[in-house]
Design a protein around this motif. Structure first.
Motif, PDB file in Angstrom:
ATOM      1  N   PHE A  41       9.933  -7.455  53.348  1.00 58.50           N
ATOM      2  CA  PHE A  41      10.100  -6.062  53.282  1.00 58.50           C
ATOM      3  C   PHE A  41       9.255  -5.468  53.223  1.00 58.50           C
ATOM      4  O   PHE A  41       8.035  -4.866  53.194  1.00 58.50           O
ATOM      5  N   HIS A  42       8.195  -5.917  54.267  1.00 54.90           N
ATOM      6  CA  HIS A  42       6.566  -4.675  54.976  1.00 54.90           C
ATOM      7  C   HIS A  42       6.848  -4.061  54.464  1.00 54.90           C
ATOM      8  O   HIS A  42       7.207  -3.273  55.441  1.00 54.90           O
ATOM      9  N   THR A  47       8.998  -2.983  48.299  1.00 58.23           N
ATOM     10  CA  THR A  47       8.767  -4.532  48.578  1.00 58.23           C
ATOM     11  C   THR A  47       7.599  -5.096  47.112  1.00 58.23           C
ATOM     12  O   THR A  47       7.496  -6.212  47.399  1.00 58.23           O
ATOM     13  N   TRP A  50       9.411  -7.387  44.502  1.00 58.31           N
ATOM     14  CA  TRP A  50       9.860  -8.162  45.718  1.00 58.31           C
ATOM     15  C   TRP A  50       9.059  -9.225  45.549  1.00 58.31           C
ATOM     16  O   TRP A  50       9.490 -10.183  45.078  1.00 58.31           O
ATOM     17  N   ARG A  51       8.063  -8.881  46.375  1.00 56.63           N
ATOM     18  CA  ARG A  51       6.773  -9.519  45.552  1.00 56.63           C
ATOM     19  C   ARG A  51       6.542 -10.724  44.899  1.00 56.63           C
ATOM     20  O   ARG A  51       6.080 -11.502  44.053  1.00 56.63           O
TER      21      ARG A  51
END
Length: 75
Positions: A41-42, A47, A50-51
């Protein structure tokens, strides 16, 4: 080949979840797959969440929920 509609990220995460469930029964840890999804999801809102969720060992579905189920355009 090129006239095919690409799936959106939500569909891909759903398919990854079913794949991960099968692989986890075979001994794979969620983190082993998650490390390959860090940049999925860069430059999208959510994002970082997510990471962080993937780094903590969450499966893709849990990371998706942690990131607020990002709404993104198709890939």
């Amino acid at each position: 080949l090129f006239a095919t509609d690409l799936p959106d990220r939500a569909e891909i995460v759903a398919k990854l979840q079913s794949y991960l469930a099968v692989r986890m029964q075979a001994g794979l840890r969620a983190r082993q797959l998650g490390r390959h999804l860090m940049g999925f999801f860069h430059s999208e809102p959510g994002t970082k969440a997510w990471r962080q969720a993937l780094s903590a060992g969450a499966d893709p579905d849990q990371a998706w929920k942690a990131a607020g189920q990002m709404t993104t355009p198709k890939l």
